[in-house]
Design a protein around this motif. Structure first.
Motif, mmCIF file in Angstrom:
data_model
loop_
_atom_site.group_PDB
_atom_site.id
_atom_site.type_symbol
_atom_site.label_atom_id
_atom_site.label_comp_id
_atom_site.label_asym_id
_atom_site.label_seq_id
_atom_site.Cartn_x
_atom_site.Cartn_y
_atom_site.Cartn_z
ATOM 1 N N SER A 32 99.969 96.938 1.267
ATOM 2 C CA SER A 32 98.659 97.613 1.259
ATOM 3 C C SER A 32 98.402 98.347 2.570
ATOM 4 C CB SER A 32 97.557 96.590 0.995
ATOM 5 O OG SER A 32 97.497 95.635 2.052
ATOM 6 N N LEU A 33 98.809 97.710 3.683
ATOM 7 C CA LEU A 33 98.632 98.361 4.981
ATOM 8 C C LEU A 33 99.494 99.623 5.104
ATOM 9 C CD1 LEU A 33 98.459 95.298 7.401
ATOM 10 C CD2 LEU A 33 96.577 96.783 6.677
ATOM 11 N N GLU A 34 100.699 99.562 4.555
ATOM 12 C CA GLU A 34 101.541 100.758 4.575
ATOM 13 C C GLU A 34 100.921 101.881 3.745
ATOM 14 O OE1 GLU A 34 105.349 99.530 3.232
ATOM 15 O OE2 GLU A 34 105.977 98.700 5.190
ATOM 16 N N ALA A 35 100.368 101.513 2.575
ATOM 17 C CA ALA A 35 99.685 102.535 1.762
ATOM 18 C C ALA A 35 98.481 103.101 2.512
ATOM 19 C CB ALA A 35 99.257 101.929 0.426
ATOM 20 N N GLU A 36 97.727 102.179 3.162
ATOM 21 C CA GLU A 36 96.578 102.644 3.961
ATOM 22 C C GLU A 36 97.037 103.506 5.124
ATOM 23 O OE1 GLU A 36 92.679 100.729 6.258
ATOM 24 O OE2 GLU A 36 94.172 99.440 5.284
ATOM 25 N N SER A 37 98.175 103.121 5.747
ATOM 26 C CA SER A 37 98.712 103.928 6.846
ATOM 27 C C SER A 37 99.117 105.321 6.370
ATOM 28 C CB SER A 37 99.909 103.217 7.469
ATOM 29 O OG SER A 37 100.497 104.009 8.477
ATOM 30 N N LEU A 38 99.740 105.397 5.199
ATOM 31 C CA LEU A 38 100.090 106.711 4.643
ATOM 32 C C LEU A 38 98.842 107.539 4.373
ATOM 33 C CD1 LEU A 38 102.945 105.688 2.152
ATOM 34 C CD2 LEU A 38 103.184 106.778 4.403
ATOM 35 N N ALA A 39 97.793 106.862 3.835
ATOM 36 C CA ALA A 39 96.541 107.592 3.588
ATOM 37 C C ALA A 39 95.927 108.082 4.896
ATOM 38 C CB ALA A 39 95.560 106.690 2.835
ATOM 39 N N LEU A 40 95.984 107.195 5.933
ATOM 40 C CA LEU A 40 95.451 107.600 7.242
ATOM 41 C C LEU A 40 96.270 108.739 7.846
ATOM 42 C CD1 LEU A 40 94.550 104.129 8.812
ATOM 43 C CD2 LEU A 40 92.976 105.875 7.987
ATOM 44 N N ASP A 41 97.595 108.705 7.643
ATOM 45 C CA ASP A 41 98.426 109.805 8.140
ATOM 46 C C ASP A 41 98.055 111.124 7.464
ATOM 47 O OD1 ASP A 41 99.743 108.075 9.811
ATOM 48 O OD2 ASP A 41 101.412 107.720 8.432
ATOM 49 N N ALA A 42 97.866 111.057 6.148
ATOM 50 C CA ALA A 42 97.450 112.278 5.433
ATOM 51 C C ALA A 42 96.083 112.744 5.904
ATOM 52 C CB ALA A 42 97.434 112.007 3.928
ATOM 53 N N GLU A 43 95.164 111.775 6.109
ATOM 54 C CA GLU A 43 93.828 112.140 6.613
ATOM 55 C C GLU A 43 93.912 112.715 8.024
ATOM 56 O OE1 GLU A 43 89.432 110.033 7.227
ATOM 57 O OE2 GLU A 43 91.138 108.885 6.458
ATOM 58 N N GLU A 44 94.808 112.146 8.849
ATOM 59 C CA GLU A 44 94.985 112.668 10.202
ATOM 60 C C GLU A 44 95.535 114.102 10.172
ATOM 61 O OE1 GLU A 44 97.260 111.490 14.401
ATOM 62 O OE2 GLU A 44 97.651 110.390 12.545
ATOM 63 N N GLN A 45 96.487 114.335 9.292
ATOM 64 C CA GLN A 45 97.012 115.696 9.170
ATOM 65 C C GLN A 45 95.929 116.673 8.723
ATOM 66 O OE1 GLN A 45 100.371 115.540 6.566
ATOM 67 N NE2 GLN A 45 101.667 114.394 8.001
ATOM 68 N N ASP A 46 95.103 116.238 7.748
ATOM 69 C CA ASP A 46 93.989 117.095 7.331
ATOM 70 C C ASP A 46 93.016 117.340 8.486
ATOM 71 O OD1 ASP A 46 95.097 117.149 4.819
ATOM 72 O OD2 ASP A 46 93.850 115.515 4.043
ATOM 73 N N PHE A 47 92.767 116.264 9.268
ATOM 74 C CA PHE A 47 91.859 116.412 10.409
ATOM 75 C C PHE A 47 92.408 117.404 11.429
ATOM 76 C CE2 PHE A 47 91.114 115.058 14.823
ATOM 77 C CZ PHE A 47 89.762 115.340 14.915
#
Length: 469
Positions: free
Chosen positions: A152-167
């Motif tokens: 779950s943390l890896e999935a959350e990390s991937l989501a955060l990475d995508a959000e960081e890229q969008d940011f």
């Protein structure tokens, strides 16, 4: 190579094996080719053919039971014997080990105490094993939970990475937009500062002083660097320079009159450079009481004393303007403001009568414009006296360093020199009957009056924007 290994030979000593082989050979020799035994008489040996036949039969049996055809060669036999000998020795050692272990077990039989201790230690080991197994199960469950949490943390990390890229994409776009706005702001600020400086410079700029620079050069009055006057040699001035100075002065007077919205009575200035002239106008007066028509000519040499009462001056000027509105120009006479200079000034001055008439008309135009300025200043003073709350300091004096001395009586602006006919401060503007020094001085006074009128026009022009603001 593969050989037929006899299992009985591993436990039978070599000597017994030899005896058995001899017995087998004797039995085989007694067999017939068809498998029956033949009893040989005592003391007789089997024949060679029989031996060969029995041997061949044995070899066939061995060949049928193995992959190798028998008989084999001597070297293979020796190799087979050596291998069998080594296996025999290892088996013998294994047998001796088992025998010694059996003897040690027989001699060391455990007692009841040892059995009790062993059982107790076995129970403890089983308990420890069960506890360790339960701990292992708990750890496996915990590991499974941790694996799920890590997933779950890896999935959350991937989501955060995508959000960081969008940011960062949005941040870069915002930075580019901000840079564009900053560049536009800097450009507008620079343009504003430049325009403000330009406006301030233009506000400080006096167009009239730049176009008409009136000064003096010793005894000569100058306008735009052109000397106006004539002195004996070596200070004589060419007529080309004098004509150019008179043309520039005529242009100055016409410009100031246009700026003040004033129209000369009886004259019309035609500034044409070195060939400028003044038109003397003749009017036709229309009478309202009768239908008769009379012709009147304005006299430039008429007395023009400045009235001490501003109200009288105002009424006289108003009457002149009303009369001018009723008059229509009938004819005009050209008065020159230049001279060819064919004859020297010191000689016969009658040749300059056209120039004298033009100079007198020019002086009369200065007088008319000066009276108009005096009248307007008197009107402004009366308005200020009527509304003292809205009064302000009049800008009736030039603030530039080249401003001339003005005469103000109770706030009324007047020309610096009194003009009477062809004289200006007791100096005649005519060439006829005048000296070079007197004419040069009169020209200098005339330029001073022109500078006064120029300064007044500049003050009026600078006061209007302030009132608008």
């Amino acid at each position: 190579m593969s050989f037929v290994m006899l299992t009985d030979s591993q436990v039978v000593p070599p000597q017994a094996m030899t005896k058995e082989n001899n017995k087998t050979q004797s039995e085989s020799s007694s067999l017939k080719p068809n498998g029956t035994t033949e009893e040989l008489p005592a003391g007789e040996r089997p024949k060679l053919s029989q031996q060969i036949e029995s041997t061949t039969c044995l070899f066939e049996i061995l060949s049928a039971r193995s992959d190798i055809d028998h008989p084999i060669c001597t070297e293979c036999t020796d190799l087979l014997l050596s291998q069998l000998q080594s296996r025999l020795s290892s088996a013998t050692k294994e047998r001796d080990t088992y025998i010694s272990f059996l003897k040690s077990l027989n001699t060391t039989t455990p007692t009841s105490t040892d059995l009790t201790k062993a059982q107790k230690s076995l129970a403890e080991a089983c308990t420890t094993d069960a506890k360790a197994f339960s701990d292992l199960l708990a750890l496996e469950k915990e590991k499974a939970a941790l694996d799920a949490e890590i997933t779950s943390l890896e999935a959350e990390s991937l989501a955060l990475d995508a959000e960081e890229q969008d940011f960062w994409r949005s941040r870069n776009a915002f930075a580019l937009t901000l840079a564009e706005f900053q560049n536009e702001r800097d450009a507008l600020t620079a343009a504003y500062e430049h325009d403000a400086q330009q406006l301030e410079r233009l506000q400080r700029t006096n167009v009239y002083n730049d176009c008409f620079c009136i000064s003096h050069d010793g005894h000569f009055g100058t306008i735009n660097g052109l000397r106006l006057g004539r002195l004996p040699p070596p200070q004589n001035v060419d007529w080309m320079e004098i004509n150019a100075a008179l043309g520039t002065a005529a242009l100055l007077l016409a410009t100031v009159a246009e700026k003040l919205d004033f129209e000369f009575q009886g004259f019309r200035i035609k500034p044409m450079g070195s060939t400028s002239h003044i038109e003397k106008l003749e009017y036709t007066t229309s009478s309202q009481s009768s239908s008769t028509t009379t012709t009147t000519t304005s006299a430039p040499n008429a007395p023009a004393r400045s009235s001490k009462n501003p109200s009288l001056t105002k009424s006289a000027s108003t009457g002149k303007q009303q009369q001018g509105q009723r008059q229509q120009p009938k004819a005009s006479t050209s008065l020159d403001l230049f001279s060819s200079g064919d004859l020297p000034l010191g000689g016969n001055r009658i040749i300059h009568r056209r120039l004298d008439a033009g100079l007198v008309a020019f002086l009369d135009c200065i007088r008319q414009l000066g009276e108009y300025v005096e009248m307007t200043s008197a009107d402004q003073q009366q308005q200020q006296q009527k509304s003292p709350s809205k009064s302000h300091t009049p800008s009736n004096r030039s603030e530039s360093p080249n401003s001339v001395r003005t005469t103000a009586t109770a706030g009324i602006v007047k020309l610096p020199y009194l003009i009477e006919r062809d004289k200006l401060n007791e100096a005649s503007i005519k060439l006829a009957g005048n000296t070079d020094e007197g004419w040069t001085r009169a020209c200098k006074y005339a330029l001073t009056c022109c500078k006064f009128l120029l300064a007044h026009a500049s003050n009026v022009g600078s006061a209007r924007p302030r009132e608008a603001m």
